[in-house]
Design an enzyme around this catalytic site. Structure first.
Site, PDB file in Angstrom:
ATOM      1  N   ARG A 217      -9.748   1.249   8.498  1.00 46.05           N
ATOM      2  CA  ARG A 217      -9.447  -0.163   8.789  1.00 46.05           C
ATOM      3  C   ARG A 217     -10.691  -0.824   9.451  1.00 46.05           C
ATOM      4  O   ARG A 217     -10.467  -1.944   9.858  1.00 46.05           O
ATOM      5  CB  ARG A 217      -8.343  -0.100   9.600  1.00 46.05           C
ATOM      6  CG  ARG A 217      -6.962  -0.440   8.881  1.00 46.05           C
ATOM      7  CD  ARG A 217      -5.913  -0.241   9.700  1.00 46.05           C
ATOM      8  NE  ARG A 217      -4.858  -0.914   9.678  1.00 46.05           N
ATOM      9  CZ  ARG A 217      -3.601  -0.483   9.378  1.00 46.05           C
ATOM     10  NH1 ARG A 217      -3.700   0.747   8.782  1.00 46.05           N
ATOM     11  NH2 ARG A 217      -2.397  -1.144   9.231  1.00 46.05           N
TER      12      ARG A 217
ATOM     13  N   ARG B 163      11.977  -5.838   6.349  1.00 47.21           N
ATOM     14  CA  ARG B 163      11.936  -4.623   5.322  1.00 47.21           C
ATOM     15  C   ARG B 163      12.426  -3.341   6.371  1.00 47.21           C
ATOM     16  O   ARG B 163      12.597  -3.558   7.482  1.00 47.21           O
ATOM     17  CB  ARG B 163      10.518  -4.298   4.921  1.00 47.21           C
ATOM     18  CG  ARG B 163       9.474  -3.948   5.881  1.00 47.21           C
ATOM     19  CD  ARG B 163       8.344  -3.581   5.211  1.00 47.21           C
ATOM     20  NE  ARG B 163       7.277  -3.144   6.109  1.00 47.21           N
ATOM     21  CZ  ARG B 163       6.145  -2.926   5.666  1.00 47.21           C
ATOM     22  NH1 ARG B 163       5.680  -3.147   4.711  1.00 47.21           N
ATOM     23  NH2 ARG B 163       5.280  -2.618   6.854  1.00 47.21           N
TER      24      ARG B 163
ATOM     25  N   LYS C 173       0.918  -1.377   0.044  1.00 48.45           N
ATOM     26  CA  LYS C 173       0.087   0.141  -0.084  1.00 48.45           C
ATOM     27  C   LYS C 173       0.900   1.356  -0.155  1.00 48.45           C
ATOM     28  O   LYS C 173       0.670   2.084  -0.875  1.00 48.45           O
ATOM     29  CB  LYS C 173      -0.991   0.165   1.211  1.00 48.45           C
ATOM     30  CG  LYS C 173      -1.953  -1.186   1.078  1.00 48.45           C
ATOM     31  CD  LYS C 173      -2.686  -1.050   2.364  1.00 48.45           C
ATOM     32  CE  LYS C 173      -2.203  -1.038   3.599  1.00 48.45           C
ATOM     33  NZ  LYS C 173      -1.535  -2.350   4.191  1.00 48.45           N
TER      34      LYS C 173
ATOM     35  N   ARG D 211      14.088   0.650  10.997  1.00 53.36           N
ATOM     36  CA  ARG D 211      13.218  -0.482  10.960  1.00 53.36           C
ATOM     37  C   ARG D 211      11.923  -0.191  11.736  1.00 53.36           C
ATOM     38  O   ARG D 211      12.285   0.239  12.792  1.00 53.36           O
ATOM     39  CB  ARG D 211      13.734  -1.826  11.300  1.00 53.36           C
ATOM     40  CG  ARG D 211      14.573  -2.516  10.414  1.00 53.36           C
ATOM     41  CD  ARG D 211      15.144  -3.568  11.271  1.00 53.36           C
ATOM     42  NE  ARG D 211      16.487  -4.156  10.178  1.00 53.36           N
ATOM     43  CZ  ARG D 211      16.564  -5.041   9.179  1.00 53.36           C
ATOM     44  NH1 ARG D 211      15.341  -5.424   8.827  1.00 53.36           N
ATOM     45  NH2 ARG D 211      17.441  -5.028   8.666  1.00 53.36           N
TER      46      ARG D 211
ATOM     47  N   ARG E  65      -1.194  -8.361  13.327  1.00 49.88           N
ATOM     48  CA  ARG E  65      -1.488  -7.446  12.345  1.00 49.88           C
ATOM     49  C   ARG E  65      -2.475  -7.976  11.095  1.00 49.88           C
ATOM     50  O   ARG E  65      -3.370  -7.558  10.652  1.00 49.88           O
ATOM     51  CB  ARG E  65      -0.302  -6.383  11.572  1.00 49.88           C
ATOM     52  CG  ARG E  65       0.091  -5.721  12.606  1.00 49.88           C
ATOM     53  CD  ARG E  65       1.546  -5.157  12.395  1.00 49.88           C
ATOM     54  NE  ARG E  65       1.621  -4.343  11.164  1.00 49.88           N
ATOM     55  CZ  ARG E  65       2.896  -4.245  10.404  1.00 49.88           C
ATOM     56  NH1 ARG E  65       4.072  -4.625  10.850  1.00 49.88           N
ATOM     57  NH2 ARG E  65       2.651  -3.413   9.410  1.00 49.88           N
TER      58      ARG E  65
HETATM   59  P1  AMP Z   1       0.431   0.878   8.821  1.00 52.08           P
HETATM   60  O1  AMP Z   1       1.506   1.881   8.890  1.00 52.08           O
HETATM   61  O2  AMP Z   1      -0.736   1.190   8.019  1.00 52.08           O
HETATM   62  O3  AMP Z   1       0.954  -0.541   8.675  1.00 52.08           O
HETATM   63  O4  AMP Z   1       0.013   0.895  10.494  1.00 52.08           O
HETATM   64  C1  AMP Z   1       0.959   0.564  11.628  1.00 52.08           C
HETATM   65  C2  AMP Z   1      -0.041   0.551  12.920  1.00 52.08           C
HETATM   66  O5  AMP Z   1      -0.617   1.847  13.121  1.00 52.08           O
HETATM   67  C3  AMP Z   1      -1.104  -0.477  12.603  1.00 52.08           C
HETATM   68  O6  AMP Z   1      -0.952  -1.746  13.064  1.00 52.08           O
HETATM   69  C4  AMP Z   1      -2.128  -0.102  13.878  1.00 52.08           C
HETATM   70  O7  AMP Z   1      -1.654  -0.330  15.054  1.00 52.08           O
HETATM   71  C5  AMP Z   1      -1.966   1.659  13.486  1.00 52.08           C
HETATM   72  N1  AMP Z   1      -2.852   1.905  12.642  1.00 52.08           N
HETATM   73  C6  AMP Z   1      -2.591   2.599  11.254  1.00 52.08           C
HETATM   74  N2  AMP Z   1      -3.601   3.110  10.774  1.00 52.08           N
HETATM   75  C7  AMP Z   1      -4.720   2.623  11.389  1.00 52.08           C
HETATM   76  C8  AMP Z   1      -6.148   2.884  11.540  1.00 52.08           C
HETATM   77  N3  AMP Z   1      -6.741   3.441  10.251  1.00 52.08           N
HETATM   78  N4  AMP Z   1      -6.848   2.362  12.531  1.00 52.08           N
HETATM   79  C9  AMP Z   1      -6.548   1.813  13.563  1.00 52.08           C
HETATM   80  N5  AMP Z   1      -5.264   1.565  13.588  1.00 52.08           N
HETATM   81  C10 AMP Z   1      -4.330   2.066  12.760  1.00 52.08           C
END
Ligand code: AMP
Length: 223
Positions: free
Chosen positions: A93, A132, A18, A165, A177
């Protein structure tokens, strides 16, 4: 009358690409990437109240509460650059976030232009995410196994030598996740299917291949 700026959503589990594809859509179409993960990580680094509340939840691979995420997203959506059109990366989400987004857009006379589901295999995502890392200077992404810089320890893009990281990019947290994705986010695929804006993209192939499929979709939906 000028066309409304597109509102694109990228859906997909951690590691689906993404963030990578959102940055490419910024380059290709002048759109603005809005990543709630990036916004939350910035809040954690800045030590804001929202960041303090989110830190442990993020480290455990669970979802931060809708209240916190929506407050952060509303602030970001109030910035003038979003008028160029946006790519939502990692948002919505949950069903609550999707409903709040629909309401926020409706107030501005807008709606989601397209929700793209990047379709991948879970097991491959664990390997992808676990190795990564990114350049601390320009954000270019690398991987222990799949993509090392040409000169060890030096970023190909900006020449920087500092890399970072994410705390949540380890196999155990990625499994959490993935579980959160399937339980809370994957149902949104049906939400957008019902709005007739869903696009499914097979995303196990090359970054360039996925980029060109996305470019085709964005060209079509913003015409
Ligand atoms: P990401 O960078 O999108 O992989 O997000 C990293 C972490 O941030 C996720 O595992 C969640 O803990 C939190 N997070 C990011 N976006 C959301 C969202 N829209 N709703 C809830 N938690 C989020």
């Amino acid at each position: 009358m000028a066309a409304k700026p597109p509102v694109l959503i990228l859906l997909g589990p951690p590691g689906a690409g993404k963030g990578t594809q959102a940055r490419m859509l910024e380059e290709d179409f002048g759109l603005v990437q809005l990543s709630t993960g990036d916004l939350l990580r910035a809040a954690v680094s800045a030590g804001t109240e929202a960041g303090k509340a989110a830190k442990a939840v993020m480290e455990a691979g669970q979802l931060v509460s809708d209240d916190i995420v929506l407050a952060i997203l509303r602030d970001r959506m109030a910035q003038p650059d979003v008028a160029k059109g946006i790519i939502l990366d990692g948002f919505p989400r949950t069903a609550g976030q999707a409903a709040a987004l629909d309401a926020l857009l409706a107030k501005a006379g807008q709606r989601v232009t397209a929700a793209v589901s990047l379709e991948v295999d879970d097991e491959a995502m664990i390997a992808r995410v676990s190795g990564r890392y990114t350049c601390g200077g320009c954000g270019e992404g690398y991987h222990d196994e799949f993509k090392q810089p040409a000169k060890a320890g030096v970023c190909d893009k900006c020449g920087g030598t500092g890399f970072k990281r994410r705390a949540d990019d380890n196999a155990e947290t990625v499994r959490e996740r993935l579980q959160a994705y399937h339980a809370q986010t994957a149902p949104l695929i049906t939400h957008y299917e019902c709005q007739s804006v869903l696009e499914r993209v097979p995303a196990m192939g090359s970054i360039a291949g996925v980029r060109s499929m996305l470019a085709g979709i964005v060209g079509r939906v913003s015409a």
